[in-house]
Structures are given as C-alpha cells and as structure tokens.
Enzyme design. Sequence first.
Site, PDB file in Angstrom:
ATOM      1  N   ASP A 183       3.619   6.559   0.447  1.00  0.00           N
ATOM      2  CA  ASP A 183       3.646   5.319  -0.326  1.00  0.00           C
ATOM      3  C   ASP A 183       2.205   4.938  -0.658  1.00  0.00           C
ATOM      4  OD1 ASP A 183       5.660   2.800  -0.800  1.00  0.00           O
ATOM      5  OD2 ASP A 183       3.599   2.152  -0.378  1.00  0.00           O
ATOM      6  N   ASN A 191      -0.832  -2.967  -9.790  1.00  0.00           N
ATOM      7  CA  ASN A 191      -0.098  -3.283 -11.018  1.00  0.00           C
ATOM      8  C   ASN A 191      -0.387  -4.708 -11.490  1.00  0.00           C
ATOM      9  OD1 ASN A 191       1.299  -1.031 -11.895  1.00  0.00           O
ATOM     10  ND2 ASN A 191       2.946  -1.314 -10.403  1.00  0.00           N
ATOM     11  N   ASP A 200       0.299   3.340 -13.504  1.00  0.00           N
ATOM     12  CA  ASP A 200       0.739   4.686 -13.903  1.00  0.00           C
ATOM     13  C   ASP A 200      -0.363   5.714 -13.669  1.00  0.00           C
ATOM     14  OD1 ASP A 200       3.139   3.643 -14.622  1.00  0.00           O
ATOM     15  OD2 ASP A 200       2.830   3.792 -16.800  1.00  0.00           O
ATOM     16  N   ASP A 226       6.671   3.909  -6.313  1.00  0.00           N
ATOM     17  CA  ASP A 226       5.416   4.541  -5.900  1.00  0.00           C
ATOM     18  C   ASP A 226       5.621   5.387  -4.652  1.00  0.00           C
ATOM     19  OD1 ASP A 226       5.924   2.222  -4.401  1.00  0.00           O
ATOM     20  OD2 ASP A 226       3.820   2.117  -3.768  1.00  0.00           O
TER      21      ASP A 226
END
Lengths: 314, 134
Positions: A183, A191, A200, A226
Amino acid sequence: MEKKLPRTRPIKVLIAEDNAVSAKILQGNIKDWGYDVVLAMDGKQAWQALQDEEIGLAVLDWMMPEINGIELCKKIRQINYQNENHEYTYIILLTARDEQKDLIKGFSAGADDYITKPFNSLELKARLKTGKRLIDLQRQLQEQANRDGLTGLWNRKRMYRILEKEINRTQRISHPLAIIMIDIDNFKRINDTHGHQSGDAVLQAVSSILKKRVRSYDEICRYGGDELLIILPNCNLGETKKIAERLRQAVSYQKVNTENAVLDVTISLGGVSTGNKRTDLKPETLISTSDEALLEAKYKGRNCIVVKKLKECM
Amino acid sequence: MSNFTNPKSTGPIDLSSVMERIGGDESFLQELIEIYIDDFVEKYSQLKQAIQRGKFGIIKEVAHSLKGASGNLSLTDLQETSYSLELSGKEKNIEQAKKSFLRLGEEFERLKNLLPSNKWQNIEDKMIRIKTNV
C-alpha cells in the site's frame, strides 16, 4: 509460470504435411515471410507440437498418416474451448482439388480456411496474413483484458487466476508460496494535495520500481486503488522478508517526479508465506493474512514491512 | 543451373509456375527435385507391392501423396497420372491401376535430365530392381 510476452513475438506456424517435397516448399516460403516454422511429418507429430508449443497458425494437410487433418482440427478446437488461456489456433487446411467437395466437413471440424494444392504462393501468403490479423487482434484483446490500464500490471481478474494456478502448483510440488500486499503510504493525501494526476504518476512510478526489483518469475498485480499484490512462487519466510525489505528500500530511496512536484514516496508491505505442506489452501486465506500483516505495518508507523507465516502451517 | 534454362520446351516440369511458387531459387529447386526423386522411388516400390497384392487403400493413399508432391513441383504429367492411379485405387480397378502405374514409370524417366548423370544412374538401377522384382 505466466509468460510476459511482448506483443511483437513472432507467430509460430505449424506445417503438418507428410510429403517431404510439399513440406519443404511450404517451409521455405513461410520462413521467408517472417514466421517461425514448426514442421511435423505426420498427424501425431503435429498433435505433439500443438501441445508443446504455442502455435498461432496451423497449415494442415488433409490426408496424413496417424491422424488426418480433419481429426486434428477437431482436437485443436477441443483444447481451444476447454482452456480459455490457450491461444486460438487459426487453421488452414491443405486440400487436393478433388477434395473440394468435402470442404464442408473441414469447416465443421473447425478449419478457418483452406487452400488447394498445388498452392499458389501469393495466395497462401495472403491467407496466412488473414490468419495473422486475427491472431494479432486476439493477442491484443487478451492483453487488454488482463492488464491494468494505468500501471500495465496484471489486473485483479488475472491476479486470481495466477494465484489459483500457483496454489495448485504449490500443492503439487510442495514448495512454499508467498504473496506480498503493498500500500502506498498517505496516498489519499498525495491525491488531495497534488491532484489525481500526481496520484496516478506515483502509482506508475512505484509499479515500475517494483517491476525492476522482483525476481523474474514473480507476478505483480494491481489489487485495487493504491494496493498492489505480488505473487512469489517458491518463496519461504526468510526470502519473502528479504524481498519485501528490498522493495521498501527501493521505493523510499527514489524520488517521484510528478508534473507539480517532486515527491518522497514510501510504501508499507504485508507479506505471508505458506509452509511446504499445504492442503486446501484458498486465495482468500492468503490475501486476508497478507492484509492483516499490511495493517500491522501501517500501525507500526508506515514505510516498513511485516511478514507472517501462514497460521495453519506453524 | 543449366537444366532449367529452357522454359519454352515442353519438358516434364512447368518451370515458370514452380519458380513462382518457390521464389525463383534454382538451387532450392534442384534440392527439391532430388528429394522428390528419392521419394518417388520409394513410393513406386510401395505402389508395385500394393498393386500385386490388390491393396487398393494403399494405392489410393500413396498415389494421392505423389499427386501432391508432383503438383507442387509443377510436374504436370506425373501429377495427372498419379491422380488417375489414385482414382483407380478408389474405384478398385486393378487394370486401370496397372496401366497408370506403368505410365508413371515412363513419365518418371523424363526427369533424367534434371539430375547429374551419376546420380541418375543410381536411381535408374533402383527403378530397374523394383520393376523386375516380381
């Protein structure tokens, strides 16, 4: 092992023809046109080749000793339909002119096309090209159906298939199997702060670092969001810890350039390895155990690893 | 290869069509012809036996294979004769089979110029042995 095949790998053409002269002419021509050629002198050899190698195009003589072209067609279609991972084989039947009336038999046995002997080389070339177009398209579709669009890693559907296959293998040969769940730390914050495009970019960068640092036969998949998952065949507890730590370091030492910022990215890793003897192992058991390990790693303060041995094996 | 220089002659082989098929490679053609000739001698012997024993299934199969090879090399007459031999196997017509078999042998003789003479001598010896062996 799943092969990671580049899209440009040449298509293998099987020539099944018992007559040496015809076989030689076919082989010479087809090689010249840039295909890999596998030659079989009778139906039995052809059937063996079809099982051993990934044959994209098959040029089958109708009349052959042992197994004739029609029977071969039927057998090929059987494996095509039984095993959805098996690549479709495009079949061209070689027929004599007077067999043309029997063509319906050939098509209902599963042939895609036919060419009459003595063949015209330009015609054969064109017919092979038609077959190649179909195989190329199929490969592209298969690739798209199995890859995650953003990272190029295996997608979740594919992940389960690989896991099931590896579990089967583990039970067959008594090797330990490991998986590592990964993770990205504080991904939500990346984000929120830098925008989803940066998120991304981070996912892509981490994927590409991991790809370089796993063993050649490990498989990396995007589990969702993620979270990434690595499947490591024949990997015991100690080895799993070593690999997890190596991956953690690799990511934390490398800065990620996004459009807006240069970021320090870290990951947390939760791993699990089975023992040698396992019966009745399910993908879900492995995934939930690695999930627990990942959660522990998060609690420990992120940018660290927790690797467990599967409970039932202790 | 001097053997192939006269495409206008009505020899046993349709040169322009076979050259098109194999991309104009004369040495490859020479190689193919040698394979064909060896293969022919073996099949001729099988055919002789099959005719003697009235094995029509074998006559049909062997003639079929010979038809394919002849066609691929554009050996037009041999292709046609193989075909009539195949048919006689299918129709179980032994008289027709014998006729076609003999004609096949005669037409094969016409390939003589396509091989170096020492090699041909060797082939001819084999053919004589097959023909005289009752």
